[in-house]
Design a protein around this motif. Structure first.
Motif, PDB file in Angstrom:
ATOM      1  N   LYS A  12       0.821  -1.192   0.000  1.00 16.95           N
ATOM      2  CA  LYS A  12       0.000   0.000   0.000  1.00 16.95           C
ATOM      3  C   LYS A  12       0.861   1.251   0.000  1.00 16.95           C
ATOM      4  N   ASP A  13       2.102   1.093   0.290  1.00 22.26           N
ATOM      5  CA  ASP A  13       2.987   2.228   0.480  1.00 22.26           C
ATOM      6  C   ASP A  13       4.248   1.989  -0.356  1.00 22.26           C
ATOM      7  N   PRO A  14       4.773   3.014  -1.031  1.00 18.78           N
ATOM      8  CA  PRO A  14       5.999   2.819  -1.824  1.00 18.78           C
ATOM      9  C   PRO A  14       7.153   2.287  -0.980  1.00 18.78           C
ATOM     10  N   GLN A  15       7.245   2.727   0.273  1.00 26.15           N
ATOM     11  CA  GLN A  15       8.317   2.250   1.142  1.00 26.15           C
ATOM     12  C   GLN A  15       8.147   0.758   1.414  1.00 26.15           C
ATOM     13  N   GLU A  16       6.896   0.344   1.676  1.00 32.67           N
ATOM     14  CA  GLU A  16       6.625  -1.067   1.917  1.00 32.67           C
ATOM     15  C   GLU A  16       6.929  -1.882   0.663  1.00 32.67           C
ATOM     16  N   SER A  17       6.606  -1.327  -0.509  1.00 32.21           N
ATOM     17  CA  SER A  17       6.863  -2.008  -1.778  1.00 32.21           C
ATOM     18  C   SER A  17       8.366  -2.195  -1.973  1.00 32.21           C
ATOM     19  N   ILE A  49      12.273 -15.289   5.354  1.00 29.31           N
ATOM     20  CA  ILE A  49      12.467 -13.855   5.108  1.00 29.31           C
ATOM     21  C   ILE A  49      11.130 -13.196   4.767  1.00 29.31           C
ATOM     22  N   PHE A  50      10.362 -13.860   3.930  1.00 28.18           N
ATOM     23  CA  PHE A  50       9.063 -13.322   3.535  1.00 28.18           C
ATOM     24  C   PHE A  50       8.128 -13.197   4.753  1.00 28.18           C
ATOM     25  N   GLN A  51       8.124 -14.205   5.613  1.00 28.25           N
ATOM     26  CA  GLN A  51       7.282 -14.162   6.808  1.00 28.25           C
ATOM     27  C   GLN A  51       7.746 -13.062   7.767  1.00 28.25           C
ATOM     28  N   ASP A  52       9.064 -12.897   7.891  1.00 28.89           N
ATOM     29  CA  ASP A  52       9.589 -11.817   8.723  1.00 28.89           C
ATOM     30  C   ASP A  52       9.124 -10.462   8.192  1.00 28.89           C
ATOM     31  N   LEU A  53       9.146 -10.319   6.877  1.00 34.75           N
ATOM     32  CA  LEU A  53       8.707  -9.075   6.255  1.00 34.75           C
ATOM     33  C   LEU A  53       7.217  -8.845   6.515  1.00 34.75           C
ATOM     34  N   GLN A  54       6.415  -9.882   6.426  1.00 40.66           N
ATOM     35  CA  GLN A  54       4.990  -9.737   6.701  1.00 40.66           C
ATOM     36  C   GLN A  54       4.746  -9.330   8.150  1.00 40.66           C
ATOM     37  N   LEU A  56       6.822  -7.696  10.092  1.00 42.13           N
ATOM     38  CA  LEU A  56       7.290  -6.321  10.214  1.00 42.13           C
ATOM     39  C   LEU A  56       6.252  -5.348   9.657  1.00 42.13           C
ATOM     40  N   GLN A  57       5.682  -5.710   8.542  1.00 36.69           N
ATOM     41  CA  GLN A  57       4.668  -4.864   7.919  1.00 36.69           C
ATOM     42  C   GLN A  57       3.422  -4.790   8.819  1.00 36.69           C
ATOM     43  N   ALA A  58       3.001  -5.890   9.397  1.00 34.18           N
ATOM     44  CA  ALA A  58       1.842  -5.901  10.293  1.00 34.18           C
ATOM     45  C   ALA A  58       2.128  -5.074  11.550  1.00 34.18           C
TER      46      ALA A  58
END
Length: 183
Positions: A12-17, A49-54, A56-58
């Motif tokens: 939703k956010d360029p930084q998150e992308s 890594i993907f789960q860690d990113l999720q 962090l995003q949450a």
């Protein structure tokens, strides 16, 4: 390819992308380094890594929601404190009106009306009327008079109005209460 099985969540956010892209690039590098014999370990690492990113995003989304909620609460507290400072003046205006000192068309009546309108703009409401049922959560009984005419405590007279901003009690109404007489 195993990457197709990974759940994708739109950013939703360029930084998150950008963070998502970085994590995926890191995962791809890990895959390339591992080679074919370490595919399973590389896939597990990429998934981690993907789960860690999720997570962090949450965490960031929750933090942002909490900050917004706290801002709203702080604003309500500030408004309530500012209005509380004006309550003695509101009491004086109410007493002046009760004694007939505020007559329509006079400058003081216009000022009283403007002050009340400003308070209403921020959700200020007065309460405590003669004949109303006594509620110890909202009323402060300064006097109790036994009466055979009542079956439950009722406000006999209002000494000072109580005030609320929205659902927040600023000051309880100071009242005289008629209570049922002992028989």
């Amino acid at each position: 390819m195993p990457e197709e099985n990974l759940p994708e969540e739109p950013a939703k956010d360029p930084q998150e992308s950008a963070e998502t892209e970085e994590a995926l690039e890191e995962a791809e590098e890990v895959l390339e380094e591992a080679g074919e014999e370490g595919d399973k370990d590389a896939i597990d690492r990429e998934l981690e890594i993907f789960q860690d990113l999720q997570r962090l995003q949450a965490d960031f989304v929750n933090y942002r929601a909490r900050v917004e909620r706290d801002r709203g609460v702080e604003r309500q507290l500030a408004v309530a404190e500012a209005i509380r400072a004006f309550l003695p003046a509101m009491d004086d205006l109410t007493r002046a009106e009760a004694h007939g000192d505020l007559q329509d068309g006079t400058p003081m009546a216009a000022i009283a009306q403007k002050l009340r309108a400003a308070g209403e703009k921020f959700g200020l409401s007065a309460f405590g009327e003669k004949g109303e049922a006594f509620d110890p959560e909202k009323h402060e009984a300064l006097v109790q008079n036994p009466s055979e005419e009542v079956t439950k405590p009722v406000i006999a007279d209002v000494i000072e109005l109580g005030y609320m901003v929205g659902d927040r009690l600023l000051r309880p109404a100071k009242v005289a209460v008629s209570v049922p007489a002992d028989k």
